[in-house]
Design a protein around this motif. Structure first.
Motif, PDB file in Angstrom:
ATOM      1  N   GLU A 122      -7.204  30.015  94.234  1.00 28.45           N
ATOM      2  CA  GLU A 122      -7.009  30.183  95.465  1.00 28.45           C
ATOM      3  C   GLU A 122      -7.544  31.800  95.713  1.00 28.45           C
ATOM      4  OE1 GLU A 122      -3.372  29.264  97.434  1.00 28.45           O
ATOM      5  OE2 GLU A 122      -3.866  27.214  96.836  1.00 28.45           O
ATOM      6  N   ALA A 123      -8.098  32.345  96.747  1.00 26.59           N
ATOM      7  CA  ALA A 123      -8.695  33.631  96.808  1.00 26.59           C
ATOM      8  C   ALA A 123      -8.297  33.898  98.356  1.00 26.59           C
ATOM      9  CB  ALA A 123     -10.261  33.829  96.454  1.00 26.59           C
ATOM     10  N   PRO A 124      -7.760  35.181  98.522  1.00 24.05           N
ATOM     11  CA  PRO A 124      -7.437  35.720  99.821  1.00 24.05           C
ATOM     12  C   PRO A 124      -8.800  36.093 100.411  1.00 24.05           C
ATOM     13  CG  PRO A 124      -6.759  37.269  98.280  1.00 24.05           C
ATOM     14  CD  PRO A 124      -7.352  36.059  97.581  1.00 24.05           C
ATOM     15  N   ALA A 125      -8.736  36.427 101.825  1.00 22.77           N
ATOM     16  CA  ALA A 125      -9.812  36.783 102.751  1.00 22.77           C
ATOM     17  C   ALA A 125     -10.040  38.196 102.180  1.00 22.77           C
ATOM     18  CB  ALA A 125      -9.496  36.975 104.196  1.00 22.77           C
ATOM     19  N   GLY A 182     -12.564  26.974 103.043  1.00 19.68           N
ATOM     20  CA  GLY A 182     -12.850  28.375 103.196  1.00 19.68           C
ATOM     21  C   GLY A 182     -14.585  28.553 103.351  1.00 19.68           C
ATOM     22  N   GLN A 183     -14.555  29.878 103.494  1.00 15.11           N
ATOM     23  CA  GLN A 183     -15.723  30.443 103.896  1.00 15.11           C
ATOM     24  C   GLN A 183     -16.085  31.851 102.849  1.00 15.11           C
ATOM     25  OE1 GLN A 183     -18.103  29.166 105.971  1.00 15.11           O
ATOM     26  NE2 GLN A 183     -16.758  27.517 106.674  1.00 15.11           N
ATOM     27  N   ALA A 184     -17.331  31.845 102.504  1.00 17.49           N
ATOM     28  CA  ALA A 184     -17.788  33.099 101.889  1.00 17.49           C
ATOM     29  C   ALA A 184     -19.006  33.534 102.317  1.00 17.49           C
ATOM     30  CB  ALA A 184     -17.920  32.914 100.207  1.00 17.49           C
ATOM     31  N   VAL A 185     -19.135  34.992 102.049  1.00 13.38           N
ATOM     32  CA  VAL A 185     -20.544  35.466 102.484  1.00 13.38           C
ATOM     33  C   VAL A 185     -21.037  36.089 101.269  1.00 13.38           C
ATOM     34  CG1 VAL A 185     -19.619  37.798 103.131  1.00 13.38           C
ATOM     35  CG2 VAL A 185     -21.980  36.830 104.196  1.00 13.38           C
ATOM     36  N   VAL A 186     -22.583  35.601 101.220  1.00 11.66           N
ATOM     37  CA  VAL A 186     -23.362  36.248 100.075  1.00 11.66           C
ATOM     38  C   VAL A 186     -23.922  37.381 100.601  1.00 11.66           C
ATOM     39  CG1 VAL A 186     -25.108  35.578  98.091  1.00 11.66           C
ATOM     40  CG2 VAL A 186     -23.370  33.823  99.041  1.00 11.66           C
ATOM     41  N   THR A 187     -23.900  38.583  99.957  1.00 11.25           N
ATOM     42  CA  THR A 187     -24.852  39.750 100.256  1.00 11.25           C
ATOM     43  C   THR A 187     -25.883  40.036  99.394  1.00 11.25           C
ATOM     44  OG1 THR A 187     -22.769  40.689 101.487  1.00 11.25           O
ATOM     45  CG2 THR A 187     -24.735  42.137 101.595  1.00 11.25           C
ATOM     46  N   THR A 222     -12.735  34.031 104.408  1.00 12.96           N
ATOM     47  CA  THR A 222     -11.424  33.538 105.189  1.00 12.96           C
ATOM     48  C   THR A 222     -10.515  33.035 103.617  1.00 12.96           C
ATOM     49  OG1 THR A 222     -12.145  31.284 104.599  1.00 12.96           O
ATOM     50  CG2 THR A 222     -12.515  32.104 106.679  1.00 12.96           C
ATOM     51  N   PRO A 223      -9.446  32.809 103.879  1.00  7.54           N
ATOM     52  CA  PRO A 223      -8.649  32.270 102.432  1.00  7.54           C
ATOM     53  C   PRO A 223      -9.446  31.156 102.050  1.00  7.54           C
ATOM     54  CG  PRO A 223      -6.842  32.655 104.288  1.00  7.54           C
ATOM     55  CD  PRO A 223      -8.325  32.603 105.127  1.00  7.54           C
ATOM     56  N   MET A 224      -9.423  31.229 100.321  1.00  7.47           N
ATOM     57  CA  MET A 224     -10.381  30.172 100.134  1.00  7.47           C
ATOM     58  C   MET A 224      -9.754  29.282  98.972  1.00  7.47           C
ATOM     59  SD  MET A 224     -13.902  31.896  99.275  1.00  7.47           S
ATOM     60  CE  MET A 224     -14.916  30.325  99.604  1.00  7.47           C
ATOM     61  N   LYS A 225     -10.031  27.879  98.803  1.00 11.98           N
ATOM     62  CA  LYS A 225      -9.442  27.242  97.669  1.00 11.98           C
ATOM     63  C   LYS A 225     -11.077  26.879  96.844  1.00 11.98           C
ATOM     64  CE  LYS A 225      -5.510  24.933  99.047  1.00 11.98           C
ATOM     65  NZ  LYS A 225      -4.709  23.799  99.460  1.00 11.98           N
ATOM     66  N   LEU A 226     -11.097  27.206  95.612  1.00  9.22           N
ATOM     67  CA  LEU A 226     -12.350  26.915  94.759  1.00  9.22           C
ATOM     68  C   LEU A 226     -12.044  26.293  93.585  1.00  9.22           C
ATOM     69  CD1 LEU A 226     -12.352  30.549  95.341  1.00  9.22           C
ATOM     70  CD2 LEU A 226     -14.658  29.598  95.814  1.00  9.22           C
ATOM     71  N   LEU A 227     -13.069  25.628  92.844  1.00  7.22           N
ATOM     72  CA  LEU A 227     -12.868  25.280  91.651  1.00  7.22           C
ATOM     73  C   LEU A 227     -13.882  26.388  90.760  1.00  7.22           C
ATOM     74  CD1 LEU A 227     -13.811  21.576  92.192  1.00  7.22           C
ATOM     75  CD2 LEU A 227     -11.586  22.659  91.706  1.00  7.22           C
TER      76      LEU A 227
END
Ligand code: CMP
Length: 144
Positions: free
Chosen positions: A39-42, A62-67, A101-106
């Motif tokens: 899990e990762a926080p925003a 959840g969502q992530a942004v690639v810069t 956002t808070p995320m759940k990832l593999l």
């Protein structure tokens, strides 16, 4: 013990990830052994441009942004993955990826990444197609 429950619930969760669509129960069980759940926080930076990267991430929630280095931003959401470029060529991260956002990832480690592709050859094509699209995108060329 998995973060979000038993082994069978991990397989059920994998079944809902579009990247793993069409895989057999046996393949999903093998994959469940190769991936970790995190899990990762925003605000958490999951990849930093220029740094060495050892993992592929698949977004479950959840969502992530690639810069990108040119400043352009690309949003990623559930079912999408990132971090494949450094695993494929061993080079540094090509962009910074941050949880919005808070995320759940593999998370898939380097060795496990290649085992995963051996386990499910259909993933090979999906990873290659995405990688090619991102390269075209980065170069600002024609896209599919
Ligand atoms: P990697 O270079 O390991 O780390 C940064 C990640 O950002 C990269 O792998 C890709 O997964 C992702 N990425 C790079 N370029 C793009 C793009 N144009 N669109 C979406 N994701 C990208």
């Amino acid at each position: 013990m998995s973060l979000w429950g038993s082994k069978s619930s991990k397989v059920m969760m994998l079944r809902n990830v579009p990247l793993f669509k069409g895989l057999s129960q046996k393949q999903l069980e093998q994959i469940a052994r190769l991936v970790d759940e995190v899990e990762a926080p925003a605000g958490k930076r999951l990849a930093i441009v220029g740094e060495t990267g050892h993992e592929l991430f698949v977004i479950v929630q959840g969502q992530a942004v690639v810069t990108l280095p040119n400043g352009r931003k690309v949003r990623l959401g559930p079912g999408e993955f990132f971090g494949e470029m450094s695993l494929v060529d061993g080079g540094p991260r090509s962009a910074t990826v941050e949880a919005t956002t808070p995320m759940k990832l593999l998370v898939v480690g380097h060795r496990e990444f290649w085992q995963l592709l051996d386990e499910a050859p259909s993933l090979n094509a999906k990873v290659m197609r995405t990688l090619a699209g991102r390269l075209r995108d980065a170069e600002g060329g024609a896209t599919a």
